[in-house]
Write a protein that holds these residues in place. Structure first.
Motif, PDB file in Angstrom:
ATOM      1  N   PRO A   1       0.805  -1.219   0.000  1.00 24.61           N
ATOM      2  CA  PRO A   1       0.000   0.000   0.000  1.00 24.61           C
ATOM      3  C   PRO A   1       0.843   1.275   0.000  1.00 24.61           C
ATOM      4  CG  PRO A   1       0.142  -0.858   2.218  1.00 24.61           C
ATOM      5  CD  PRO A   1       0.927  -1.808   1.339  1.00 24.61           C
ATOM      6  N   GLY A   2       0.135   2.390  -0.092  1.00 30.32           N
ATOM      7  CA  GLY A   2       0.805   3.689  -0.114  1.00 30.32           C
ATOM      8  C   GLY A   2       1.210   4.163   1.266  1.00 30.32           C
ATOM      9  N   GLY A   3       1.918   5.264   1.270  1.00 28.21           N
ATOM     10  CA  GLY A   3       2.366   5.863   2.516  1.00 28.21           C
ATOM     11  C   GLY A   3       3.756   6.439   2.387  1.00 28.21           C
ATOM     12  N   PHE A   4       4.406   6.523   3.517  1.00 31.89           N
ATOM     13  CA  PHE A   4       5.745   7.122   3.569  1.00 31.89           C
ATOM     14  C   PHE A   4       6.648   6.170   4.351  1.00 31.89           C
ATOM     15  CE2 PHE A   4       2.766  10.390   2.740  1.00 31.89           C
ATOM     16  CZ  PHE A   4       3.418  11.285   1.895  1.00 31.89           C
ATOM     17  N   SER A   5       6.848   4.978   3.816  1.00 31.06           N
ATOM     18  CA  SER A   5       7.639   3.988   4.544  1.00 31.06           C
ATOM     19  C   SER A   5       9.018   4.564   4.859  1.00 31.06           C
ATOM     20  CB  SER A   5       7.747   2.694   3.732  1.00 31.06           C
ATOM     21  OG  SER A   5       8.268   2.937   2.449  1.00 31.06           O
TER      22      SER A   5
ATOM     23  N   ARG B   1       6.840  19.453  -5.827  1.00 35.49           N
ATOM     24  CA  ARG B   1       5.867  19.578  -4.738  1.00 35.49           C
ATOM     25  C   ARG B   1       5.048  18.306  -4.605  1.00 35.49           C
ATOM     26  NH1 ARG B   1       5.350  24.730  -2.970  1.00 35.49           N
ATOM     27  NH2 ARG B   1       6.369  26.277  -4.285  1.00 35.49           N
ATOM     28  N   PHE B   2       4.510  18.131  -3.408  1.00 34.50           N
ATOM     29  CA  PHE B   2       3.538  17.060  -3.193  1.00 34.50           C
ATOM     30  C   PHE B   2       2.262  17.460  -3.917  1.00 34.50           C
ATOM     31  CE2 PHE B   2       0.298  14.675  -1.013  1.00 34.50           C
ATOM     32  CZ  PHE B   2       0.911  13.460  -0.749  1.00 34.50           C
ATOM     33  N   GLN B   3       1.691  16.543  -4.687  1.00 31.66           N
ATOM     34  CA  GLN B   3       0.480  16.851  -5.438  1.00 31.66           C
ATOM     35  C   GLN B   3      -0.642  15.884  -5.061  1.00 31.66           C
ATOM     36  OE1 GLN B   3       3.175  17.472  -9.221  1.00 31.66           O
ATOM     37  NE2 GLN B   3       1.016  17.689  -9.797  1.00 31.66           N
TER      38      GLN B   3
ATOM     39  N   VAL C   1       0.778   0.197  -4.822  1.00 34.39           N
ATOM     40  CA  VAL C   1       0.069   1.458  -5.024  1.00 34.39           C
ATOM     41  C   VAL C   1       0.874   2.597  -4.411  1.00 34.39           C
ATOM     42  CG1 VAL C   1      -1.998   2.773  -4.456  1.00 34.39           C
ATOM     43  CG2 VAL C   1      -2.192   0.338  -5.005  1.00 34.39           C
ATOM     44  N   CYS C   2       1.223   3.571  -5.198  1.00 32.79           N
ATOM     45  CA  CYS C   2       1.888   4.795  -4.747  1.00 32.79           C
ATOM     46  C   CYS C   2       3.200   4.459  -4.029  1.00 32.79           C
ATOM     47  CB  CYS C   2       0.934   5.645  -3.925  1.00 32.79           C
ATOM     48  SG  CYS C   2       1.456   7.368  -3.878  1.00 32.79           S
ATOM     49  N   ASN C   3       3.281   4.567  -2.709  1.00 30.96           N
ATOM     50  CA  ASN C   3       4.528   4.151  -2.064  1.00 30.96           C
ATOM     51  C   ASN C   3       4.797   2.673  -2.365  1.00 30.96           C
ATOM     52  OD1 ASN C   3       5.928   3.650   1.185  1.00 30.96           O
ATOM     53  ND2 ASN C   3       6.878   4.822  -0.447  1.00 30.96           N
ATOM     54  N   GLY C   4       3.753   1.905  -2.542  1.00 35.63           N
ATOM     55  CA  GLY C   4       3.926   0.505  -2.933  1.00 35.63           C
ATOM     56  C   GLY C   4       4.516   0.381  -4.334  1.00 35.63           C
ATOM     57  N   ALA C   5       4.206   1.351  -5.194  1.00 31.16           N
ATOM     58  CA  ALA C   5       4.814   1.368  -6.534  1.00 31.16           C
ATOM     59  C   ALA C   5       6.296   1.701  -6.417  1.00 31.16           C
ATOM     60  CB  ALA C   5       4.100   2.387  -7.414  1.00 31.16           C
ATOM     61  N   GLN C   6       6.599   2.650  -5.536  1.00 31.86           N
ATOM     62  CA  GLN C   6       7.996   3.028  -5.322  1.00 31.86           C
ATOM     63  C   GLN C   6       8.778   1.844  -4.752  1.00 31.86           C
ATOM     64  OE1 GLN C   6       6.821   6.267  -2.794  1.00 31.86           O
ATOM     65  NE2 GLN C   6       6.890   7.777  -4.453  1.00 31.86           N
ATOM     66  N   ILE C   7       8.162   1.111  -3.833  1.00 34.20           N
ATOM     67  CA  ILE C   7       8.810  -0.075  -3.254  1.00 34.20           C
ATOM     68  C   ILE C   7       8.969  -1.155  -4.335  1.00 34.20           C
ATOM     69  CG2 ILE C   7       8.541  -1.941  -1.554  1.00 34.20           C
ATOM     70  CD1 ILE C   7       6.948   0.146   0.185  1.00 34.20           C
TER      71      ILE C   7
ATOM     72  N   ALA D   1      -1.668  11.287  -4.917  1.00 38.60           N
ATOM     73  CA  ALA D   1      -1.199  12.005  -3.719  1.00 38.60           C
ATOM     74  C   ALA D   1       0.257  11.605  -3.509  1.00 38.60           C
ATOM     75  CB  ALA D   1      -2.041  11.626  -2.503  1.00 38.60           C
ATOM     76  N   HIS D   2       1.148  12.338  -4.145  1.00 34.63           N
ATOM     77  CA  HIS D   2       2.561  11.963  -4.034  1.00 34.63           C
ATOM     78  C   HIS D   2       3.478  13.151  -4.322  1.00 34.63           C
ATOM     79  CE1 HIS D   2       1.662  10.858  -8.409  1.00 34.63           C
ATOM     80  NE2 HIS D   2       2.538  11.837  -8.506  1.00 34.63           N
ATOM     81  N   GLY D   3       4.681  13.010  -3.785  1.00 37.16           N
ATOM     82  CA  GLY D   3       5.732  13.990  -4.074  1.00 37.16           C
ATOM     83  C   GLY D   3       6.779  13.413  -5.003  1.00 37.16           C
ATOM     84  N   GLU D   4       6.829  12.085  -5.065  1.00 32.58           N
ATOM     85  CA  GLU D   4       7.861  11.419  -5.875  1.00 32.58           C
ATOM     86  C   GLU D   4       7.207  10.402  -6.798  1.00 32.58           C
ATOM     87  OE1 GLU D   4      11.402  10.250  -3.633  1.00 32.58           O
ATOM     88  OE2 GLU D   4      10.676  11.489  -1.985  1.00 32.58           O
TER      89      GLU D   4
HETATM   90  N1  LIG Z   1       0.471   8.426  -0.996  1.00 30.10           N
HETATM   91  C1  LIG Z   1       1.647   7.879  -1.005  1.00 30.10           C
HETATM   92  O1  LIG Z   1       1.822   6.659  -1.045  1.00 30.10           O
HETATM   93  C2  LIG Z   1       2.824   8.801  -0.914  1.00 30.10           C
HETATM   94  C3  LIG Z   1       3.934   8.324  -1.780  1.00 30.10           C
HETATM   95  C4  LIG Z   1       5.315   8.864  -1.511  1.00 30.10           C
HETATM   96  N2  LIG Z   1       5.759   8.654  -0.224  1.00 30.10           N
HETATM   97  C5  LIG Z   1       5.496  10.214  -2.114  1.00 30.10           C
HETATM   98  O2  LIG Z   1       5.137  11.225  -1.567  1.00 30.10           O
HETATM   99  O3  LIG Z   1       6.009  10.265  -3.189  1.00 30.10           O
END
Ligand SMILES: NC(=O)CC[C@H](N)C(=O)O
Length: 229
Positions: free
Chosen positions: A47-51, A108-110, A84-90, A140-143
């Protein structure tokens, strides 16, 4: 199906994913990453977040948790895996999926609603849709800016592994419809097989009618999560 929603320190969309899966009648549980995947896991959501506070690079530290080796092994056994989101980054940091997600063009965070065009409707995550269909999901992400070499993107395209692209409401893939500067407007990609996928937008935030309708997102996310039904 018992879907493991893998929680790391700093995950913050795990309960949303669980609620969305519950709504779809999918048996799912949140799994703390240090506990490893339960033996009956037959689906995985990262899932998403800021691990780890997005330290080093978003997703870089969670990608090194031993649970990600288990996720890879499960994927090799045919278990559907969605980041998803942070999960995509992971997912990209762990090498499950290609490319990288880096700082948005805006720096910026969008947090906004975007349109996505379904590029490949022949996957578990998109079989609810038609190819070319336009979805509305929140980001909802900055990266979230997808980066990859030109050659690697051409390979992905020729292998039909681009899952979603940012587009306008009519389905046109334009620079103006690209919220974060992602290469090729790519919003979601497949791993080596079509049951492994990541995307930056949040399907779990556009699944529950009570939440999705008032915030204008609709329920297109349900079609993505239908992979686990
Ligand atoms: N919503 C999220 O999963 C945030 C993703 C991530 N940490 C970012 O800001 O890029």
């Amino acid at each position: 199906m018992t879907v493991a929603v893998v929680r790391f320190g700093g995950s913050n969309c795990d309960r949303d994913a669980l609620a969305a899966l519950d709504h779809l009648g999918v048996d799912a549980d949140i799994v703390w990453h240090e506990d490893g995947l339960p033996s009956d896991t037959d689906g995985v959501v990262v899932p998403g977040g800021f691990s780890y506070g997005d330290y080093l690079r978003a997703g870089a530290m969670a990608a090194r948790s031993p649970v990600m080796e288990e996720v890879r092994a499960a994927a090799d056994d045919g278990v559907p895996v969605l980041g998803v989101c942070n999960g995509a980054q992971i997912g990209s940091e762990s090498g499950l999926t290609p490319g990288a997600f880096t700082t948005n063009r805006s720096a910026r965070f969008q947090c906004e609603h975007v349109h996505l065009r379904v590029e490949n409707a022949d996957t578990p995550f998109t079989r609810a849709f038609d190819e070319g269909e336009v979805l509305s999901l929140p980001i909802a992400h900055g990266e979230g800016r997808f980066e990859i070499t030109d050659d690697a993107l051409a390979d992905l395209e020729s292998e039909d592994r681009v899952l979603f692209r940012y587009c306008d409401a009519a389905g046109a893939v334009t620079e103006a419809a690209n919220p974060n500067g992602s290469k090729g407007n790519v919003a979601g990609v497949l791993g080596e097989r079509d049951h492994v996928a990541v995307l930056m937008p949040h399907p779990e935030r556009a699944t529950l009618p009570d939440i999705a309708a008032p915030n204008g997102a609709g329920t297109d996310g349900a079609g993505v999560l239908a992979a686990f039904q």
